[in-house]
Every structure is written in C-alpha cells, then in structure tokens.
Design a protein around this motif. Structure first.
Motif, PDB file in Angstrom:
ATOM      1  N   ASP A   3       0.789  -1.239   0.000  1.00  0.00           N
ATOM      2  CA  ASP A   3       0.000   0.000   0.000  1.00  0.00           C
ATOM      3  C   ASP A   3       0.820   1.287   0.000  1.00  0.00           C
ATOM      4  O   ASP A   3       0.284   2.346  -0.288  1.00  0.00           O
ATOM      5  CB  ASP A   3      -0.928   0.020   1.213  1.00  0.00           C
ATOM      6  N   ALA A  46       5.779   5.087  -3.258  1.00  0.00           N
ATOM      7  CA  ALA A  46       5.418   6.428  -2.796  1.00  0.00           C
ATOM      8  C   ALA A  46       6.336   6.854  -1.651  1.00  0.00           C
ATOM      9  O   ALA A  46       6.580   8.041  -1.448  1.00  0.00           O
ATOM     10  CB  ALA A  46       3.957   6.468  -2.348  1.00  0.00           C
ATOM     11  N   LYS A  82       0.510   6.944  -0.195  1.00  0.00           N
ATOM     12  CA  LYS A  82       0.147   5.584  -0.563  1.00  0.00           C
ATOM     13  C   LYS A  82       0.222   5.364  -2.080  1.00  0.00           C
ATOM     14  O   LYS A  82      -0.151   6.233  -2.863  1.00  0.00           O
ATOM     15  CB  LYS A  82      -1.280   5.266  -0.091  1.00  0.00           C
ATOM     16  N   SER A  83       0.703   4.189  -2.452  1.00  0.00           N
ATOM     17  CA  SER A  83       0.683   3.786  -3.862  1.00  0.00           C
ATOM     18  C   SER A  83       0.676   2.269  -3.927  1.00  0.00           C
ATOM     19  O   SER A  83       1.509   1.612  -3.304  1.00  0.00           O
ATOM     20  CB  SER A  83       1.912   4.312  -4.612  1.00  0.00           C
ATOM     21  N   ASN A  84      -0.282   1.722  -4.659  1.00  0.00           N
ATOM     22  CA  ASN A  84      -0.294   0.280  -4.891  1.00  0.00           C
ATOM     23  C   ASN A  84       0.068  -0.052  -6.328  1.00  0.00           C
ATOM     24  O   ASN A  84      -0.272  -1.114  -6.842  1.00  0.00           O
ATOM     25  CB  ASN A  84      -1.662  -0.307  -4.540  1.00  0.00           C
ATOM     26  N   SER A  85       0.776   0.867  -6.998  1.00  0.00           N
ATOM     27  CA  SER A  85       1.079   0.680  -8.416  1.00  0.00           C
ATOM     28  C   SER A  85       1.928  -0.566  -8.658  1.00  0.00           C
ATOM     29  O   SER A  85       1.697  -1.305  -9.622  1.00  0.00           O
ATOM     30  CB  SER A  85       1.777   1.921  -8.974  1.00  0.00           C
ATOM     31  N   TYR A 124       2.966  -1.299 -15.494  1.00  0.00           N
ATOM     32  CA  TYR A 124       3.254  -0.382 -14.390  1.00  0.00           C
ATOM     33  C   TYR A 124       2.765   1.021 -14.694  1.00  0.00           C
ATOM     34  O   TYR A 124       3.069   1.578 -15.746  1.00  0.00           O
ATOM     35  CB  TYR A 124       4.756  -0.370 -14.106  1.00  0.00           C
ATOM     36  N   PRO A 129       2.834   4.404 -12.513  1.00  0.00           N
ATOM     37  CA  PRO A 129       3.142   5.108 -11.261  1.00  0.00           C
ATOM     38  C   PRO A 129       2.139   6.200 -10.961  1.00  0.00           C
ATOM     39  O   PRO A 129       1.557   6.809 -11.856  1.00  0.00           O
ATOM     40  CB  PRO A 129       4.544   5.676 -11.514  1.00  0.00           C
ATOM     41  N   THR A 130       1.944   6.434  -9.658  1.00  0.00           N
ATOM     42  CA  THR A 130       1.037   7.498  -9.231  1.00  0.00           C
ATOM     43  C   THR A 130       1.838   8.775  -9.015  1.00  0.00           C
ATOM     44  O   THR A 130       3.057   8.806  -9.175  1.00  0.00           O
ATOM     45  CB  THR A 130       0.356   7.113  -7.908  1.00  0.00           C
ATOM     46  N   GLU A 165       1.939  10.133  -6.034  1.00  0.00           N
ATOM     47  CA  GLU A 165       2.053  10.198  -4.586  1.00  0.00           C
ATOM     48  C   GLU A 165       3.514  10.174  -4.143  1.00  0.00           C
ATOM     49  O   GLU A 165       4.283   9.299  -4.548  1.00  0.00           O
ATOM     50  CB  GLU A 165       1.326   9.004  -3.949  1.00  0.00           C
ATOM     51  N   GLU A 189       7.052   8.638  -5.525  1.00  0.00           N
ATOM     52  CA  GLU A 189       6.707   8.042  -6.815  1.00  0.00           C
ATOM     53  C   GLU A 189       6.388   9.103  -7.862  1.00  0.00           C
ATOM     54  O   GLU A 189       6.387   8.810  -9.056  1.00  0.00           O
ATOM     55  CB  GLU A 189       5.538   7.059  -6.668  1.00  0.00           C
TER      56      GLU A 189
END
Length: 428
Positions: free
Chosen positions: A286, A290, A329-332, A398, A400-401, A403, A406
């Motif tokens: 999660d 990030a 948070k990043s779930n990428s 992939y 990326p966000t 956040e 990231e």
C-alpha cells in the motif's frame, strides 16, 4: 449445603427456564422470527448457532429441545470424540424406541476435526439426531460443507448494554439470584459497558463484586472485573478481522485507528512477529514506491520486535504503524505485479528473444544467442530501441502514481517510455 457442596455459579443458577425468559436475540425469537416460527411448527431441524461467548447458545439449545419435547444430549467438542458420538447415537436409538426424538447439542463444534464431523453426518441425515452445534467461529471456515448443508446457521448477537442491565437486575430480584444484595445504578451502568455483550462475564463479575461491597459500587465492579484482555481467538475469525481492521486503517491513513487495532492485537496475545510480517506486507502493498523508506522501517520493526520481544519490542511496531499510516500511498507495484502474473499464467510460454539469451559457450554463440544485444553503457540509444519481450507480446503493466517519491518515478517513467518509443510520453 456444605463447603464441599457449593452453590452453582450465579450465571448457571439464572439460566432461563423458558424461551420467554431469554434476554436479547429478538431477531430470532421475536414475533414471526425464525426460531419462533420453528417452535410454532413443532418441527425443529438441525441448527448451527454462531455467536460470541456468553450470549446464550447453550441455554437456547436446551430450551429448544424442551419446547419440542426432545431428549437432550450435551457434548463439548473440546473433550468429546467419535466414541462419545457413538454413545450418543446408541442413546438416540433407545429414545426413538420409546417414541422420543433426540437433540444432540455439540458445544464448540468447530473443534471437531473433519473425521469427527463426518461421523455425525449419516445420523443427522437419517433424522436420528437433530444436531444443534454452537460455535464462536465462522461456520463457513470451521464446519464441513456437508454437515453445514444439513443444518441451518443462525447468528446470535452480542447482548446490548440494556440487555445486560436487565440480567443484572434479575440477578438481584430473582429467588435464584443474590438475596439481600443491592447495587448502585452507576455500578450496573459500568458493568453493562465492561461486559461487552457477554452475559456470563457480567453475572460472574457481579457475583464477585457482591462479596466486596453491598450495595455494589462502581469501585467494587472495577476490582471484581480485574484487567480485561480483549477477546481474540488467535486461530479464529476475530484474529483475522483484527488484522484486516489494522491493515485497512493504515491504508486509509487513520493513525489513531491503526494504533487502536494494533493495541487490540498485542493485548489479545497475538505473536508480535506475525504482526510485524503483516506490517511489512502493508509497506510493500500500500505504500510501495510512494515512500521506499516505509519498507525499510517495517523490516527494521520486525527485527526489533524479534530481538527485544514483548513488551519492549511493541514500541517498534507502533512506530512502524504510525509511519505507514502517515506515508503517501501507492499500490502501483502491487497492481503491476498482479498483471504480470496474470499475463504469464494466461499467456503462451513464448521463446526468449535470442539477443536476450545468455551465451556462455561458443556453441550457443554460434546459434545466435546474445547476437545483436545492445549493451546500455556502450549504446544507450540502441539499448532502448531493442525489444525486451517475446515476439508479438505487448504489455503495459506499471502505472506510477503522483504520490510522494513516486511522483519523481512517474516523471522518469514518462521519459523512459518516450526513449523506448512506447506511446506519447504518458505512463500506462
């Protein structure tokens, strides 16, 4: 009555003598509700009563058997085995010869293994035994599907504070209760809250408190109640629900809730090393890129908890949980990894391009292994231009966000995709 023949505990003495005396469970026993309809029909089928401790599962089973005039056999799966089931079957056959049906009550049915549960099946199916199983664990996980399909599952709810107060008042007014004892209203209010819906705990605490003060005071209740450890079966549904609550609170960046659920797990006796492993999973799933430091801190918390043990190491877990909850948070990466696995599992096993293959021998080189490979440090442009996937495979995994750290990854990712000639500068 002598010292060698003490009275039964208060909770046992006050068991309801009829369904009408049952407190709570109005969703099952109210007008037109499931158990009410069953009793009116006179046809009691096999049941699984699922609910927390102290809500009346055993009492209800006894009362239901009495209401339909059935012979009642009680077993506990903690101590009973297949031989006890055989003995119950033999007793049921004798009762049937007398024209009586038999209700077999199996407390903590989830503690019977598959073979033990299977031993019940033919007798439940034939109708020789009407099974009433009681469990604090989710029957979907703990009761065999074959047995579960032959019994109706009813969910019992924790008693409300008003229900608990009604039971406490009955304990002082009923002839089976605490004769001559009174209590301050504030004491009942406190106990109704502390009991957390467990009637047995409430009555047991009141019985002890009555020996400390009369009238019973809040102070006597506090002393009698003692230190309460949160309910948690370390192998049961509550345990995994607590983990779920902790994980979801961290994911939602709710720091106070994260600390609360962590404390519930620690006080409930969960293995700190298991908690630490789950915290590492949270950091990878999660937070991801990030904040790459999150994973390092989570691993450090695991090592600290393992090294120091409980309770000193618990502080490292709390530190990690607060950091993860506050982190962007990043779930990428989590999503991209899932898509990569899906592509491999659902796609063909295509050959690796020759220029990407290892070529340690002259024979391999003669077959073209490694031929045409552009080494990045010698030829960055050529390295970007060559294909790195099997022929005909196109993937876009992939994304990326923006956040935290990231956001920097996303910018570089866009530039790399441009250099690779994939799209028009946008990731994904």
């Amino acid at each position: 009555m002598t010292l060698f023949d003490p009275p039964a505990p208060l909770a046992e003495r006050l068991r309801p003598r009829s369904v009408a005396e049952v407190v709570g469970q109005t969703h099952l026993l109210g007008p037109g509700k499931p158990l009410t309809r069953l009793l009116h029909s006179g046809r009691l089928g096999s049941l699984i009563l699922w609910g927390p401790p102290g809500v009346g599962k055993t009492t209800l089973a006894r009362l239901l058997a009495g209401e339909v005039g059935a012979h009642f056999i009680a077993l506990s799966a903690v101590s009973a085995g297949v031989k006890d089931v055989r003995d119950a079957v033999a007793e049921a056959e004798r009762q049937r010869a007398r024209g009586l049906r038999t209700v077999l009550f199996l407390d903590e049915i989830h503690r019977f293994n598959k073979a033990q549960q299977d031993a019940l099946l033919p007798h439940v199916e034939s109708g020789l035994l009407t099974l009433i199983g009681a469990t604090t664990e989710n029957p979907s996980f703990e009761v065999n599907p074959a047995l579960r399909s032959r019994a109706r599952t009813l969910v019992l709810e924790a008693l409300t504070p008003a229900d608990i107060r009604a039971l406490l008042e009955r304990a002082l007014s009923d002839e089976r209760g605490l004769s001559g004892v009174t209590a301050q209203p504030e004491a009942f209010e406190l106990l109704a809250r502390l009991a957390e819906g467990d009637a047995r705990r409430a009555l047991s605490t009141l019985e002890v408190a009555a020996t400390l003060a009369n009238p019973v005071t809040p102070e006597a209740i506090t002393e009698a109640f003692g230190r309460h450890l949160p309910q948690m079966d370390r192998n049961g549904e509550d345990f995994y629900n607590l983990i779920s609550a902790l994980h979801k609170s961290v994911r939602a960046s709710h720091v106070d809730a994260s600390l609360y659920w962590l404390a519930r797990m620690v006080e409930g006796g969960a293995d700190p090393r298991y908690i630490a492993r789950r915290i590492i999973r949270m950091a990878a799933e999660d937070i991801g890129l990030a904040d790459p430091q999150a994973l390092r801190l989570a691993v450090a918390a695991h090592d600290t908890a393992d090294f120091l043990g409980h309770p000193e190491g618990d502080l490292a877990l709390a530190q990690a949980v607060v950091y993860l909850a506050l982190a962007p948070k990043s779930n990428s990466v989590y999503v991209a990894w899932g898509e990569a696995l899906k592509a491999v599992r659902e796609g063909e096993s295509l050959p690796i391009p020759l220029h990407l293959r290892n070529a340690p021998t002259s024979l391999m080189r003669a077959q073209g292994y490694g031929r045409g490979y552009a080494y990045y440090f010698d030829d960055p442009e050529g390295s970007f231009a060559q294909n790195y996937l099997p022929e005909g495979v196109q993937l876009n995994l992939y994304a990326p966000t923006g956040e935290g750290w990231e956001a920097r990854v996303a910018e570089r990712w866009r530039k790399l995709k441009d250099a690779h000639g994939e799209g028009e500068g946008g990731p994904g």
